[in-house]
Design a protein around this motif. Sequence first.
Motif, PDB file in Angstrom:
ATOM      1  N   TYR A  69       6.911  -4.123  11.438  1.00  0.00           N
ATOM      2  CA  TYR A  69       6.173  -4.574  10.259  1.00  0.00           C
ATOM      3  C   TYR A  69       7.037  -5.501   9.419  1.00  0.00           C
ATOM      4  N   HIS A  78       4.075   0.149   2.694  1.00  0.00           N
ATOM      5  CA  HIS A  78       2.939   0.623   1.905  1.00  0.00           C
ATOM      6  C   HIS A  78       2.019   1.396   2.845  1.00  0.00           C
ATOM      7  N   ASP A  80      -1.322   3.879   3.884  1.00  0.00           N
ATOM      8  CA  ASP A  80      -2.688   4.214   3.502  1.00  0.00           C
ATOM      9  C   ASP A  80      -2.828   5.735   3.434  1.00  0.00           C
ATOM     10  N   ASN A  84      -0.587   5.522   7.717  1.00  0.00           N
ATOM     11  CA  ASN A  84      -0.318   4.318   8.508  1.00  0.00           C
ATOM     12  C   ASN A  84       0.085   3.178   7.583  1.00  0.00           C
ATOM     13  N   PRO A  85       1.068   2.392   7.996  1.00  0.00           N
ATOM     14  CA  PRO A  85       1.498   1.271   7.149  1.00  0.00           C
ATOM     15  C   PRO A  85       0.402   0.212   6.997  1.00  0.00           C
ATOM     16  N   LYS A  86       0.303  -0.339   5.780  1.00  0.00           N
ATOM     17  CA  LYS A  86      -0.643  -1.421   5.501  1.00  0.00           C
ATOM     18  C   LYS A  86       0.056  -2.783   5.507  1.00  0.00           C
ATOM     19  N   ASN A  87       1.366  -2.798   5.729  1.00  0.00           N
ATOM     20  CA  ASN A  87       2.123  -4.048   5.748  1.00  0.00           C
ATOM     21  C   ASN A  87       1.627  -4.949   6.867  1.00  0.00           C
ATOM     22  N   ASP A  88       1.796  -6.246   6.675  1.00  0.00           N
ATOM     23  CA  ASP A  88       1.467  -7.200   7.730  1.00  0.00           C
ATOM     24  C   ASP A  88       2.445  -7.045   8.884  1.00  0.00           C
TER      25      ASP A  88
END
Length: 155
Positions: A69, A78, A80, A84-88
């Motif tokens: 990420y 970040h 949710d 699970n990561p919300k990063n791009d």
Amino acid sequence: MDIAHIILDHVNDSHEWHIVGTQNHGIIFSLPVILWNNGLEIFFSSKFSCENVVKGKYGYYKMFRETIYKTNDIGLLHMDSKGNPKNDKPWDFSITKNVVSIFISSFLLSYIFIRMKRSYKNHQMKWSLGIFLEFLILFIRDEIAIPGIQKICFQ
């Protein structure tokens, strides 16, 4: 000892290949990480085990559950509500364990079939492994594939 965990650990894709030993000891190959994030980033996966955050030329990266990420310089992910990561994510073209396995299998099969082709003399196989493989291929074709295709197509 949880056998299911051991099996899944061996078949799951990874950026490292543990040949022998445990997670931290033994023979471990770090595979190349190839990312595109406004530019090409190339480094070995061992950087993730040495550092929490990897600084590249075009950004910062963190690995979480074998997925890379984009992050900031302290490695903040970040999450949710499901964890699970919300990063791009950067575009990941990494050479992983499964990719290396496919390369090895392709080279090995190519070698075997080229060797089989060259060992044919007067329409007869002269290589003992080739004789066995020819028998196996013909058995699969005649006893499994053709009857299975006929069942599907002519029902």
